[in-house]
Design a protein around this motif. Sequence first.
Motif, PDB file in Angstrom:
ATOM      1  N   ASP A 174     -32.837  -2.719  90.947  1.00 45.55           N
ATOM      2  CA  ASP A 174     -31.911  -2.280  89.907  1.00 45.55           C
ATOM      3  C   ASP A 174     -31.195  -3.495  89.346  1.00 45.55           C
ATOM      4  O   ASP A 174     -30.177  -3.937  89.878  1.00 45.55           O
ATOM      5  CB  ASP A 174     -30.902  -1.273  90.461  1.00 45.55           C
ATOM      6  N   PHE A 175     -31.746  -4.044  88.271  1.00 47.67           N
ATOM      7  CA  PHE A 175     -31.156  -5.232  87.660  1.00 47.67           C
ATOM      8  C   PHE A 175     -29.994  -4.903  86.725  1.00 47.67           C
ATOM      9  O   PHE A 175     -29.384  -5.807  86.160  1.00 47.67           O
ATOM     10  CB  PHE A 175     -32.219  -6.015  86.892  1.00 47.67           C
ATOM     11  N   ALA A 176     -29.687  -3.621  86.546  1.00 44.44           N
ATOM     12  CA  ALA A 176     -28.544  -3.236  85.710  1.00 44.44           C
ATOM     13  C   ALA A 176     -27.306  -2.945  86.552  1.00 44.44           C
ATOM     14  O   ALA A 176     -26.244  -2.647  85.997  1.00 44.44           O
ATOM     15  CB  ALA A 176     -28.891  -2.014  84.866  1.00 44.44           C
ATOM     16  N   ASP A 177     -27.426  -3.029  87.853  1.00 44.00           N
ATOM     17  CA  ASP A 177     -26.300  -2.725  88.741  1.00 44.00           C
ATOM     18  C   ASP A 177     -25.137  -3.676  88.461  1.00 44.00           C
ATOM     19  O   ASP A 177     -25.341  -4.884  88.327  1.00 44.00           O
ATOM     20  CB  ASP A 177     -26.751  -2.865  90.199  1.00 44.00           C
ATOM     21  N   GLU A 190     -22.784   3.262  85.648  1.00 43.26           N
ATOM     22  CA  GLU A 190     -21.595   4.043  85.286  1.00 43.26           C
ATOM     23  C   GLU A 190     -20.728   3.323  84.264  1.00 43.26           C
ATOM     24  O   GLU A 190     -20.067   3.965  83.452  1.00 43.26           O
ATOM     25  CB  GLU A 190     -20.778   4.358  86.540  1.00 43.26           C
ATOM     26  N   ASP A 191     -20.728   2.003  84.290  1.00 39.77           N
ATOM     27  CA  ASP A 191     -19.864   1.285  83.347  1.00 39.77           C
ATOM     28  C   ASP A 191     -20.483   1.175  81.959  1.00 39.77           C
ATOM     29  O   ASP A 191     -19.993   0.417  81.125  1.00 39.77           O
ATOM     30  CB  ASP A 191     -19.479  -0.089  83.892  1.00 39.77           C
ATOM     31  N   ILE A 192     -21.545   1.933  81.696  1.00 36.06           N
ATOM     32  CA  ILE A 192     -22.094   1.979  80.345  1.00 36.06           C
ATOM     33  C   ILE A 192     -21.046   2.523  79.375  1.00 36.06           C
ATOM     34  O   ILE A 192     -21.071   2.243  78.173  1.00 36.06           O
ATOM     35  CB  ILE A 192     -23.373   2.851  80.294  1.00 36.06           C
ATOM     36  N   GLU A 249     -26.542  -3.387  74.956  1.00 38.34           N
ATOM     37  CA  GLU A 249     -27.010  -4.749  74.725  1.00 38.34           C
ATOM     38  C   GLU A 249     -26.332  -5.749  75.655  1.00 38.34           C
ATOM     39  O   GLU A 249     -26.987  -6.653  76.195  1.00 38.34           O
ATOM     40  CB  GLU A 249     -26.786  -5.150  73.268  1.00 38.34           C
ATOM     41  N   THR A 250     -25.044  -5.583  75.874  1.00 40.60           N
ATOM     42  CA  THR A 250     -24.315  -6.508  76.755  1.00 40.60           C
ATOM     43  C   THR A 250     -24.852  -6.431  78.184  1.00 40.60           C
ATOM     44  O   THR A 250     -25.105  -7.458  78.827  1.00 40.60           O
ATOM     45  CB  THR A 250     -22.811  -6.195  76.743  1.00 40.60           C
ATOM     46  N   ASN A 292     -30.500   7.915  77.511  1.00 35.29           N
ATOM     47  CA  ASN A 292     -29.525   8.727  78.251  1.00 35.29           C
ATOM     48  C   ASN A 292     -29.765  10.234  78.127  1.00 35.29           C
ATOM     49  O   ASN A 292     -28.894  11.022  78.474  1.00 35.29           O
ATOM     50  CB  ASN A 292     -28.090   8.394  77.834  1.00 35.29           C
ATOM     51  N   GLU A 293     -30.940  10.631  77.637  1.00 41.25           N
ATOM     52  CA  GLU A 293     -31.304  12.037  77.635  1.00 41.25           C
ATOM     53  C   GLU A 293     -31.970  12.389  78.963  1.00 41.25           C
ATOM     54  O   GLU A 293     -32.589  11.546  79.607  1.00 41.25           O
ATOM     55  CB  GLU A 293     -32.268  12.348  76.484  1.00 41.25           C
TER      56      GLU A 293
END
Length: 348
Positions: free
Chosen positions: A130-133, A170-172, A178-179, A243-244
Amino acid sequence: MSNIQSTEDSFAKVYTQIPTSHYLINNHNGPYYTGDYKLGLNLYSFSHNLSSWLQGSTDGAPPVDTMQLIRFAKEAGFDSVDITAYYIPGYENFTLPTKPVEEIVEYARNIKKLCAELGIAISGTGVKNDFADPNEERRALDIERVKYWIDIAVEMGAPVMRVFNGEIPEDILSQDWETIAKERIVPSLRECAEYGATKGVKIGMQNHGDMTSTADQVIRILEWVDHPNLGVVNDTGCYKKFNEKTGEGYAWYDDIEAVVPYTLNFQVKRKPAGPNTEQLTDLLEFFTRLRYSNYRGYIPLETLWVNADVNHPKYLSEPPYEQICDFLGLIRAAAESTKDHLSSKINR
């Protein structure tokens, strides 16, 4: 497994009764490929059975081990296998392996040896990450884990290492897509791609209905990473609006096709909108579009199961060999029936 040929023949009859012109698409000016494709089996198709084996469980799906499934794949007529690293004893999702590296290397070499003896290719392998963690330490550990399994991929002879981009964090809500992609995913992928390049292993990021739900997201991340050793594991069952919950009503085939030029490998699913949906993948549409591309690599299938499935592996007396052969029959028949019908563009 004894009914493999009769199963394929029945599916071939179904597909040859459907006019291929129904599946032709507009705006293709390039040559149409009329050759054969190499079809593969992703071992995750037997995830429940393999998990029973690894856990020593007798309560769930009938156990089967990795080596048995390689033999099955050869007998069933697959050209390749994708040996997901989950099914190498010692693999862990959130830590480095629990077994000595010598044992894991030996198992990987035995996989390579068996495949060579049988004459079946290894199309790739993969890990969970999970590279988005938001947790930097978690991302660093996942990079370390990917590097570890790249080394094992070398021992196994796997040319592609599949990684994920990451779950939607969760912090989306306080950050934008993009960030998060640029600050977390892109540096992680670049480091993995650079390490893989030193080992001769390509990194294939899989669109997984997560931070990469659309072709646009996939392609933008590839462009930001900008590394020749990074491509895509093109998952036909995971394109959807960001996010669907599912991809119902989405233009899946457009996104699949858009990502094909970057594709190192495939995961062809039975359902394009997700395992909890009903619509089946239109394999004729898939192959017709694919034949307009330059892709000549392996096309592995991957089956997923949900608890509501009446043929869920936990309800069966043996691993789902028949269901896998059925899906292979559909894919093979669709690939065959789209081969020779076209020599130029014909609009619907």
